[in-house]
Design an enzyme around this catalytic site. Structure first.
Site, short mmCIF file in Angstrom:
data_model
loop_
_atom_site.label_atom_id
_atom_site.label_comp_id
_atom_site.label_asym_id
_atom_site.label_seq_id
_atom_site.Cartn_x
_atom_site.Cartn_y
_atom_site.Cartn_z
N MET A 1 0.82 -1.21 0.00
CA MET A 1 0.00 0.00 0.00
C MET A 1 0.86 1.26 0.00
SD MET A 1 -3.06 -0.91 -0.38
CE MET A 1 -3.71 0.76 -0.24
N VAL B 1 0.50 1.32 7.29
CA VAL B 1 1.09 0.13 7.92
C VAL B 1 0.00 -0.91 8.17
CG1 VAL B 1 2.88 1.54 9.00
CG2 VAL B 1 0.79 1.01 10.29
N HIS C 1 -8.59 6.05 2.72
CA HIS C 1 -8.62 4.62 2.43
C HIS C 1 -8.41 4.41 0.94
CE1 HIS C 1 -11.09 0.65 2.11
NE2 HIS C 1 -9.79 0.43 2.10
#
Length: 423
Positions: A44, A120, A170
């Site tokens: 990510m 994370v 997100h």
């Protein structure tokens, strides 16, 4: 499936409407973002960093160990190299974009960043620890964002002295490809932070939607009942390939069980574990953990093409005590059982004020979860099939589990002969 021009136009309008933020002054000015920090160089973090490097914004990625940092930077370069090899941009762009990304093991190197995004592992304790550190490092006026997929942003903000500067961002995986960003508005998030986050998302080519704080936000919260009902269908005699076929015929590119195999069935699972999902436990114990092991709900060939598995069919019957002589649920029942509870959860989200408008939910599902765009999205589709049908299915499911009972908003709209579009 044929395209519906009216629904295509609806989706375009829905994207535009999603840019509007309720209850903030139209004079609110976003802050300039000239440097971005990323905490975490994993899948990510690296993917998020690429979005900014693509438009020339310098990025600093921080990791705790050199091995993890080197691995993350190597992955980013490989992604850029793959794109250049495919002709998406000139080869010299690989180095140019990589030069915009700096790796470090020192968190204090984020001190001059305008926006810092934590990316994370999904652990509240870990995220709180990081935000506590960032609070003492980030410059005044910096925005602190969490890439959480469903944790409480207000709890994360509570460990800082500036909860007004904290927002959820997100991103969806892979973050350098997927278009959607859920911008999570915390209880204390300032108008300036929200406006900045929304503009930033548009600047890097994303489709952004404001959502409220609740478990799973909008997309994952609605995904959960679909998966629960998909699993329940197996206990009634359906097979994974039955369920996946129906949803793909509807227009999804993948069904829920194919998605599970792709993601990996052993996420959060350890050998010998007994979870609330005995079928998953049994599959993992048989080393059927998804595509990566060549077998999950499906068997996979060397090109990862799926085929139905007699072994899994027997395992489902023995593990779930599913009937062998009862009729398999019809395609219509499979579709309604999977999608109507999802719509009902969307109605709950609306009545709780966790989404600004029904069309925002449609945008989340079209761009984040592959909902077939030709239907307009789940809420617009529900309007077209009739909210009374959604209520009836919710009442039937709710008889066995009160969580599935129809939302008050859904019941009211159906009783008044109205639609979500009328809100």
């Amino acid at each position: 499936m044929t395209n519906d021009p009216a629904n295509a136009a609806y989706v375009e309008e829905a994207i535009s409407r999603a840019n509007g933020i309720d209850d903030i002054s139209p004079d609110t000015q976003p802050l300039p973002i000239s440097k971005v920090g990323i905490v975490g160089a994993g899948t990510m973090g690296g993917g998020i960093a690429m979005n900014f490097a693509n438009i020339g914004i310098p990025v600093v990625i921080v990791e705790t160990k050199q091995e993890a940092l080197s691995r993350g930077m190597k992955t980013v370069r490989a992604n850029y190299q793959r794109s250049a090899d495919r002709g998406r941009f000139p080869m010299e762009e690989v180095d140019a974009r990589m030069n915009a990304i700096t790796g470090t093991l020192d968190m204090t190197d984020l001190g001059d960043c305008d926006l810092i995004i934590e990316a994370v592992f999904e652990s509240m304790d870990l995220k709180k620890s990081i935000f506590h550190q960032l609070d003492g490092i980030a410059k005044a006026g910096a925005i602190l964002a969490s890439n959480t997929s469903g944790l409480d942003v207000d709890q994360i903000a509570s460990v800082t002295s500036r909860p007004d500067a904290v927002v959820g961002l997100h991103f969806f995986s892979p973050a350098n490809v997927m278009k959607l960003v859920e911008v999570v508005r915390g209880a204390a998030t300032s108008e300036t932070a929200l406006a900045t986050a929304m503009k930033m998302a548009r600047d890097i080519g994303k489709v952004a939607v404001i959502v409220g704080v609740c478990p799973g936000f909008v997309g994952n919260r609605m995904l959960y009942p679909r998966q629960v009902q998909a699993n329940a269908l197996l206990a009634r005699g359906a097979m994974p390939w039955d369920v996946d076929r129906v949803l793909k015929d509807f227009g999804f590119k993948m069904g829920p069980f194919e998605m599970s195999d792709l993601a990996g069935l052993d996420i959060g699972w350890s050998k010998g574990a007994k979870t609330r999902d005995p079928l998953r436990d049994a599959l993992c114990e048989a080393d059927r953990r998804g595509q990566k092991t060549g077998a999950g709900f499906y068997d996979y060939d060397e090109n990862r093409r799926p085929s139905s598995s007699p072994f899994v069919a027997d395992l489902i019957r023995s593990t779930l005590n599913s009937p062998t002589d009862a009729p398999v649920p019809s395609d219509e029942e499979i579709l309604e059982s999977c999608l109507f509870p999802l719509v009902n959860e969307g109605a709950k989200i609306l009545q709780e004020g966790k989404a600004q408008r029904p069309s925002d939910i449609d945008v989340v599902w079209v761009f984040g979860y592959g909902w077939p765009q030709h239907t307009g999205g789940p809420m617009r589709w529900a309007d077209s099939v009739g909210l009374d049908r959604v209520v009836a299915r919710a009442e039937a499911l709710g008889a066995g589990n009160s969580w599935y009972k129809p939302a008050d908003l859904l019941v009211r709209l159906a009783a008044e002969g109205r639609t979500f579009a009328s809100l």
